[in-house]
Scaffold this motif. Structure first.
Motif, PDB file in Angstrom:
ATOM      1  N   THR B  28       0.823  -1.198   0.000  1.00 23.60           N
ATOM      2  CA  THR B  28       0.000   0.000   0.000  1.00 23.60           C
ATOM      3  C   THR B  28       0.864   1.258   0.000  1.00 23.60           C
ATOM      4  O   THR B  28       0.580   2.222  -0.721  1.00 23.60           O
ATOM      5  N   TYR B  31       2.146   1.711  -3.324  1.00 22.18           N
ATOM      6  CA  TYR B  31       1.073   2.173  -4.208  1.00 22.18           C
ATOM      7  C   TYR B  31       0.842   3.668  -4.039  1.00 22.18           C
ATOM      8  O   TYR B  31       0.524   4.373  -4.986  1.00 22.18           O
ATOM      9  N   GLU B 123      -6.173   6.663  -2.524  1.00 21.95           N
ATOM     10  CA  GLU B 123      -6.783   5.755  -1.558  1.00 21.95           C
ATOM     11  C   GLU B 123      -8.071   5.164  -2.141  1.00 21.95           C
ATOM     12  O   GLU B 123      -8.296   3.951  -2.075  1.00 21.95           O
ATOM     13  N   SER B 124      -8.903   6.026  -2.723  1.00 18.03           N
ATOM     14  CA  SER B 124     -10.151   5.538  -3.311  1.00 18.03           C
ATOM     15  C   SER B 124      -9.873   4.528  -4.409  1.00 18.03           C
ATOM     16  O   SER B 124     -10.508   3.478  -4.484  1.00 18.03           O
ATOM     17  N   SER B 125      -8.899   4.858  -5.247  1.00 22.51           N
ATOM     18  CA  SER B 125      -8.627   3.965  -6.371  1.00 22.51           C
ATOM     19  C   SER B 125      -8.141   2.610  -5.876  1.00 22.51           C
ATOM     20  O   SER B 125      -8.363   1.589  -6.524  1.00 22.51           O
ATOM     21  N   LEU B 126      -7.498   2.605  -4.716  1.00 25.13           N
ATOM     22  CA  LEU B 126      -7.106   1.317  -4.123  1.00 25.13           C
ATOM     23  C   LEU B 126      -8.332   0.578  -3.599  1.00 25.13           C
ATOM     24  O   LEU B 126      -8.542  -0.602  -3.891  1.00 25.13           O
ATOM     25  N   LEU B 127      -9.154   1.281  -2.854  1.00 18.16           N
ATOM     26  CA  LEU B 127     -10.282   0.620  -2.198  1.00 18.16           C
ATOM     27  C   LEU B 127     -11.386   0.246  -3.180  1.00 18.16           C
ATOM     28  O   LEU B 127     -12.269  -0.550  -2.843  1.00 18.16           O
ATOM     29  N   CYS B 129     -11.146  -1.641  -5.528  1.00 18.75           N
ATOM     30  CA  CYS B 129     -11.075  -3.051  -5.910  1.00 18.75           C
ATOM     31  C   CYS B 129     -12.006  -3.881  -5.038  1.00 18.75           C
ATOM     32  O   CYS B 129     -12.270  -5.044  -5.335  1.00 18.75           O
ATOM     33  N   LEU B 130     -12.478  -3.286  -3.958  1.00 15.64           N
ATOM     34  CA  LEU B 130     -13.405  -3.993  -3.064  1.00 15.64           C
ATOM     35  C   LEU B 130     -14.838  -3.604  -3.394  1.00 15.64           C
ATOM     36  O   LEU B 130     -15.122  -2.432  -3.681  1.00 15.64           O
TER      37      LEU B 130
END
Lengths: 153, 153
Positions: B28, B31, B123-127, B129-130
DNA sequence: CCGATAAGGTTGCGAGCGCAACCATTTGTG
DNA sequence: CACAAATGGTTGCGCTCGCAACCTTATCGG
């Protein structure tokens, strides 16, 4: 659910997931350190090497580096220290004399069989703060994030 | 659900939650690094200080250390570097002349207002994926673990 | 069969970090 | 009021880590 618009003009670190994950990882390491550090005098790289070699005997430094995601120099140094403590042994491979097969020594295996149940119990004792549904949900999210970040082997 | 008996005699690092959390945290950070490192030339301590000072102006080094959970020397050095880059300013406090109030300079605030939306978007672009349910479940577990490990402020 | 390139692993070196010690100032106590 | 203890913050020092360079051995190409 903590939905949050992307256009906010301020950022609360305590609510920022990447920061929270780093903090959680540090806290978890700390929580676990009592078993491998205080009791067996291992640091994290050494502990990871022990864990890898214990479940996959006769592996190379390269394999350890790949599966622990540690830099090869860090692995090299951890192996050297563990060898100096006579917890692991190395033998030059016959086919490829550049690489060296790593395995647990007798006392290394003794430590391993003592260490593993303690580490797993410590993991359980940590995860027991979660209800079964919480645990399932957390692990599902964890897996998805790992796939997204391509962290799997 | 990955239930697992505590008496196993072998430990697969790839399935060991503390290891996975460390790996996830590192992934993370990596990232996220593209926004604060490559674009703004900040390292993690500096980024955390910027984030803290930006949302809580006129705070002390002590406050930053407590809310970022960084060692006070690490904070001290990050502040010194940011001050040298003229991103923050310090003024000796009148009441207590030991402490120094830290705040963003003009250019520091400019960087902050540019940085925060990018960090939140990352952060949004990471989350993303959920799924929403996965995110909710993951955050719930995260909160419970944080409470259990007493990581909150 | 020989030279170039690659691969496994180690080591020198510089950067970052935490600990302990320290300086300056403030607070508590007799 | 004086002196001890505590607090905010900085700095010297040793340790760990990653990068780059290196050594050794294998592999590839002509």
């Amino acid at each position: 659910m903590t939905a949050r618009p992307t256009l906010e003009r301020t950022l609360e670190l305590a609510a920022f997931v990447p920061f929270r994950l780093n903090r959680l990882a540090a806290g978890t390491s700390q929580y676990l350190a009592i078993v491998y550090q205080e009791r067996f005098g291992l640091d994290i790289p050494q502990w990871r090497v022990m864990a890898t070699v214990g479940s996959q005997q006769d592996c190379t430094a390269q394999y350890i580096a790949a599966s622990t995601r540690m830099h090869k120099t860090r692995v090299s140094r951890a192996i050297a220290e563990l060898e100096a403590r006579q917890l692991i042994e190395r033998a030059s491979s016959a086919q490829d004399r550049r690489e060296r097969q790593v395995r647990l020594s007798k006392s290394g295996r003794r430590m391993y069989t003592e260490l593993v149940p303690l580490a797993l119990a410590r993991e359980s004792s940590l995860l027991e703060c979660l209800s079964p549904e919480q645990l399932a949900g957390f692990l599902t999210g964890l897996e998805t994030l790992e796939r997204f970040l391509q962290l799997e082997d």
